[in-house]
Design a protein around this motif. Sequence first.
Motif, PDB file in Angstrom:
ATOM      1  N   ALA A   1      37.967  58.500  45.497  1.00  0.00           N
ATOM      2  CA  ALA A   1      36.909  58.701  46.500  1.00  0.00           C
ATOM      3  C   ALA A   1      37.524  58.497  48.036  1.00  0.00           C
ATOM      4  O   ALA A   1      36.634  58.924  48.844  1.00  0.00           O
ATOM      5  N   TYR A   2      38.841  58.760  47.909  1.00  0.00           N
ATOM      6  CA  TYR A   2      39.560  58.761  49.553  1.00  0.00           C
ATOM      7  C   TYR A   2      40.544  59.917  49.422  1.00  0.00           C
ATOM      8  O   TYR A   2      41.042  60.217  48.371  1.00  0.00           O
ATOM      9  N   GLN A   3      40.758  60.254  50.539  1.00  0.00           N
ATOM     10  CA  GLN A   3      42.150  61.086  50.954  1.00  0.00           C
ATOM     11  C   GLN A   3      43.306  60.271  50.707  1.00  0.00           C
ATOM     12  O   GLN A   3      43.267  59.502  51.469  1.00  0.00           O
ATOM     13  N   VAL A   4      44.102  60.651  49.824  1.00  0.00           N
ATOM     14  CA  VAL A   4      45.417  59.991  49.467  1.00  0.00           C
ATOM     15  C   VAL A   4      46.539  60.748  50.205  1.00  0.00           C
ATOM     16  O   VAL A   4      46.703  62.030  50.077  1.00  0.00           O
ATOM     17  N   ALA A   5      47.535  59.810  51.181  1.00  0.00           N
ATOM     18  CA  ALA A   5      48.535  60.494  51.471  1.00  0.00           C
ATOM     19  C   ALA A   5      49.887  59.419  51.395  1.00  0.00           C
ATOM     20  O   ALA A   5      49.325  58.264  51.462  1.00  0.00           O
ATOM     21  N   THR A   6      50.956  60.011  51.058  1.00  0.00           N
ATOM     22  CA  THR A   6      51.899  58.960  50.809  1.00  0.00           C
ATOM     23  C   THR A   6      53.023  59.422  51.745  1.00  0.00           C
ATOM     24  O   THR A   6      53.340  60.781  51.709  1.00  0.00           O
ATOM     25  N   GLN A   7      53.861  58.510  52.333  1.00  0.00           N
ATOM     26  CA  GLN A   7      55.079  58.648  53.050  1.00  0.00           C
ATOM     27  C   GLN A   7      56.292  57.935  52.773  1.00  0.00           C
ATOM     28  O   GLN A   7      55.939  56.689  52.444  1.00  0.00           O
TER      29      GLN A   7
END
Length: 90
Positions: free
Chosen positions: A14-20
């Motif tokens: 349900a979320y936009q996911v970003a990883t750094q």
Amino acid sequence: MDLIQEKFASVFAAYQVATQPRPDGGVLLTLRASDGVVTRRVLTYAQLHSAEQLSWAISAIRRDLAGQPSELPVISMLQSQQRFALPTYR
């Protein structure tokens, strides 16, 4: 890194996911809700490379994201951690 991104994208659909990536081997996880609310969590290298610790981290993030009491996980799920006595030295 793509595998980690895909894992969190499937768990938090349900979320936009970003990883750094972080210099210590962990990641900064960013979740953006449809209403624009952004949540960020740091996951350590140990959490990412241990299935048990990753499961606990995901449970904690789900708990933090729950906006209504009805969305909170069942207490028994939160109590899944095994407790053991600490060693004593004499």
